[in-house]
Structure formats: C-alpha cells, structure tokens
Design a protein around this motif. Sequence first.
Motif, short mmCIF file in Angstrom:
data_model
loop_
_atom_site.label_atom_id
_atom_site.label_comp_id
_atom_site.label_asym_id
_atom_site.label_seq_id
_atom_site.Cartn_x
_atom_site.Cartn_y
_atom_site.Cartn_z
N ILE A 36 -12.82 16.16 0.63
CA ILE A 36 -13.38 14.80 0.57
C ILE A 36 -12.60 13.98 -0.45
CG2 ILE A 36 -15.48 13.44 0.16
CD1 ILE A 36 -15.66 15.41 2.52
N VAL A 37 -12.06 12.86 -0.02
CA VAL A 37 -11.28 12.00 -0.92
C VAL A 37 -12.12 10.75 -1.20
CG1 VAL A 37 -9.13 10.77 -1.25
CG2 VAL A 37 -9.16 12.84 0.17
N ASN A 38 -12.44 10.55 -2.48
CA ASN A 38 -13.23 9.39 -2.89
C ASN A 38 -12.33 8.16 -3.02
OD1 ASN A 38 -14.89 7.53 -4.02
ND2 ASN A 38 -15.49 8.79 -5.80
N LEU A 39 -12.48 7.23 -2.10
CA LEU A 39 -11.60 6.05 -2.10
C LEU A 39 -11.75 5.22 -3.38
CD1 LEU A 39 -11.90 4.83 1.62
CD2 LEU A 39 -9.84 5.70 0.49
N ASN A 46 -8.87 -3.64 -11.30
CA ASN A 46 -10.11 -4.42 -11.23
C ASN A 46 -11.29 -3.65 -10.65
OD1 ASN A 46 -9.57 -4.37 -8.55
ND2 ASN A 46 -9.52 -6.59 -8.25
N GLN A 47 -11.05 -2.37 -10.33
CA GLN A 47 -12.15 -1.49 -9.91
C GLN A 47 -12.81 -1.88 -8.59
OE1 GLN A 47 -13.60 1.22 -12.17
NE2 GLN A 47 -11.48 0.96 -12.75
N ARG A 48 -12.19 -2.77 -7.84
CA ARG A 48 -12.83 -3.19 -6.59
C ARG A 48 -12.16 -2.55 -5.39
NH1 ARG A 48 -14.75 -9.31 -6.36
NH2 ARG A 48 -15.60 -8.43 -4.46
N ALA A 49 -13.00 -1.95 -4.55
CA ALA A 49 -12.46 -1.33 -3.34
C ALA A 49 -12.43 -2.32 -2.19
CB ALA A 49 -13.31 -0.13 -2.95
N ASP A 50 -13.20 -3.41 -2.34
CA ASP A 50 -13.33 -4.36 -1.22
C ASP A 50 -13.33 -5.79 -1.75
OD1 ASP A 50 -15.68 -4.23 -2.63
OD2 ASP A 50 -16.97 -4.24 -0.87
N ASP A 51 -13.21 -6.73 -0.84
CA ASP A 51 -13.26 -8.14 -1.24
C ASP A 51 -13.65 -8.97 -0.02
OD1 ASP A 51 -13.00 -10.46 -2.79
OD2 ASP A 51 -11.28 -9.61 -3.86
N LYS A 52 -13.88 -10.27 -0.27
CA LYS A 52 -14.33 -11.16 0.83
C LYS A 52 -13.21 -11.37 1.85
CE LYS A 52 -16.54 -14.43 -2.10
NZ LYS A 52 -16.23 -14.23 -3.34
N ILE A 67 -6.64 2.04 0.53
CA ILE A 67 -6.39 3.02 1.61
C ILE A 67 -4.95 3.55 1.48
CG2 ILE A 67 -6.24 3.34 4.13
CD1 ILE A 67 -9.05 2.65 3.54
N SER A 68 -4.03 2.64 1.22
CA SER A 68 -2.62 3.03 1.16
C SER A 68 -2.36 4.01 0.02
CB SER A 68 -1.79 1.76 1.01
OG SER A 68 -0.54 2.06 0.53
N LYS A 69 -2.92 3.73 -1.15
CA LYS A 69 -2.71 4.63 -2.31
C LYS A 69 -3.31 6.00 -2.02
CE LYS A 69 -2.67 1.74 -6.44
NZ LYS A 69 -3.67 1.11 -7.31
N ALA A 70 -4.51 6.00 -1.43
CA ALA A 70 -5.18 7.28 -1.15
C ALA A 70 -4.35 8.09 -0.15
CB ALA A 70 -6.58 7.03 -0.61
N LEU A 71 -3.86 7.43 0.90
CA LEU A 71 -3.07 8.15 1.91
C LEU A 71 -1.78 8.69 1.30
CD1 LEU A 71 -3.44 5.85 5.06
CD2 LEU A 71 -4.29 8.19 4.82
N ASN A 72 -1.20 7.91 0.39
CA ASN A 72 0.06 8.34 -0.22
C ASN A 72 -0.09 9.55 -1.13
OD1 ASN A 72 2.12 6.86 0.92
ND2 ASN A 72 1.33 5.02 -0.06
N LYS A 73 -1.29 9.71 -1.67
CA LYS A 73 -1.52 10.90 -2.49
C LYS A 73 -1.59 12.16 -1.61
CE LYS A 73 -4.34 13.07 -5.91
NZ LYS A 73 -5.58 13.06 -6.66
N TYR A 74 -1.98 11.95 -0.35
CA TYR A 74 -2.13 13.10 0.55
C TYR A 74 -1.09 13.05 1.67
CZ TYR A 74 -6.35 13.99 -1.98
OH TYR A 74 -7.24 14.26 -2.98
N ILE A 119 -3.65 -0.84 8.33
CA ILE A 119 -3.78 -0.15 9.63
C ILE A 119 -2.41 -0.18 10.32
CG2 ILE A 119 -4.91 -0.20 11.90
CD1 ILE A 119 -7.35 -1.47 10.55
N ASP A 120 -1.76 -1.36 10.27
CA ASP A 120 -0.45 -1.50 10.91
C ASP A 120 0.64 -0.74 10.15
OD1 ASP A 120 -1.75 -3.16 12.66
OD2 ASP A 120 -1.15 -5.01 11.63
N LYS A 121 0.67 -0.92 8.83
CA LYS A 121 1.77 -0.36 8.05
C LYS A 121 1.75 1.16 8.03
CE LYS A 121 4.22 -0.73 3.70
NZ LYS A 121 3.99 0.55 3.03
N GLU A 122 0.56 1.73 7.96
CA GLU A 122 0.46 3.20 7.87
C GLU A 122 0.34 3.84 9.25
OE1 GLU A 122 0.72 5.16 5.27
OE2 GLU A 122 0.64 3.72 3.62
N ASN A 123 0.44 2.99 10.28
CA ASN A 123 0.38 3.53 11.63
C ASN A 123 -0.90 4.33 11.88
OD1 ASN A 123 1.34 3.85 14.13
ND2 ASN A 123 2.85 5.43 13.62
#
Length: 227
Positions: A36-39, A46-52, A67-74, A119-123
């Motif tokens: 389980i990877v905690n996003l 700034n500690q924010r996972a989301d924005d408007k 998402i990109s940083k998390a995917l890059n770690k794995y 979604i596009d960049k990481e295919n």
Amino acid sequence: MFQVNIFTLYPEFFPGLLDAGNYRRARVNKIWDFNIVNLREFTGSNQRADDKPFGGGSGMVIKAEVISKALNKYKNGFEKVLLSPRGLKLDQNLVENYKNKTGLNLICGHFEGVDQRVIDKENIKEISIGDYVLSGGESASFVFLDAIVRTLPGVLGDPKSLNEESFSGDLLEYPQYTQPRDWNGIEVPEVLLSGNHAEIKNWRLEQSRSITQRQRPDLWQKYTKKS
Ligand code: SAH
C-alpha cells in the motif's frame, strides 16, 4: 508472483478483505502480494494532495505531481492503471489479461479525479468497474483485484471451476443445487441425479443458453455470433 502496488490517499481502507480468506492464503503461498502506497507522502512542501479544478466546478482534483512522484518511487515496468468511471469497462476477458503479468501499479482516484496531464505523461490506463460513480477507487480496487487474484494459478482449489463459470464462452452459469434432494417439496431436477454425465452436460448447456438469452441479450448476441 504477481505484485501489486496500490496507490491511495486512504491507506486505512486496506488491507481489508485482501488480507483474509483466499487472498491471504494466496499471499502466504507467495502467489501474489500487495504493497500500500500512501499518496500523502508525496505531497511536497505545501502538504496538499489535491486542489480546485482549473475552469471551475465542484470538488477537488488530485495533483499530477503527487501521482508522478509516487509512481517514480516504484519504477518497476508494471502496467499503470487508474480506476476511473471513464475507463475501459472491466469484464472477464480484461481480467484474464492480468494472470500472466508479473505485477500492476494500481491507482485509486478520489474527489473529482486526477489531473489529466499525469494520466497522459505516465501512460496510465483507465479501467472502470461499471457504469456508476463510486466515491473513490479503493472499493473498485477490491473488485478488480478479487477478479484477478482468483484467476492466478494455484489460488482456487479446483482450477476447473474457472472454466465453467459465468462469462466463460460468453454464457452465464447454469443453476446449481445441493442437499437436500427435496427442499420444502421442491425437487432437484431429475437429470442431475441420473449419473449420466453427457445428459447432465447437455442439460447444463441448455440452461446456460436460456438464462443468457433471457437475462443478458448483449452476451447472447455475442455467443450466437461466435457459434
Ligand atoms: N468526476 C469523475 C468521478 C470521480 S469519482 C467523473 O465524473 O468521471 C472518484 C474516484 O472514484 C475516481 O477517480 C475513481 O478512482 C473512482 N471511481 C468512481 N467510479 C468508478 C468506477 N465505476 N470504476 C472505477 N473507479 C471508479
């Protein structure tokens, strides 16, 4: 071994049923495993996972960077899947594609969804579990993984049961009966007690055909086109 990394903003929803029953046994037997990877660990300063959403509208959008940083770690070469109502609709054929793979990076969306750029960049492939909207991808991940894990070699006691169930060959399963032979005056169909395997097979096929025709005209059409 089939290895799944599950990316989520809500790790507390896991392991849930993934660490019980068949799934647990299969993990102990090293047929599959999950991580389980905690996003939220990838939110930056700034500690924010989301924005408007740009352009306005309700809800929040998960940031591309997270998402990109998390995917890059794995980085592992596994297919990247985002559970999303916009995705390719999950069916048994799609499920079967995964049983020969070595792993999967599975992303659970939340709120209004995920910034399109990542979604596009990481295919990232989008998969939907059906035409309805859930509040998050976590419950969808249970459905998706349940369907995959039971097809992995060695998970089900009797692998033959995979060949005879609903959707194999585009037909729904025939009706099943068990003890007692007479339940409240309703008898089990005679043919099932006959011991005649050919007749039982025929009867079951006929039942499958009529149930599919009645309940799933879409599948029936597919079936009749093939045969
Ligand atoms: N605003 C989006 C819905 C977001 S629902 C839209 O209209 O398309 C929030 C999250 O729940 C999604 O990012 C996705 O991860 C998950 N989700 C919702 N419905 C789903 C479905 N049918 N299949 C798979 N995931 C789903």
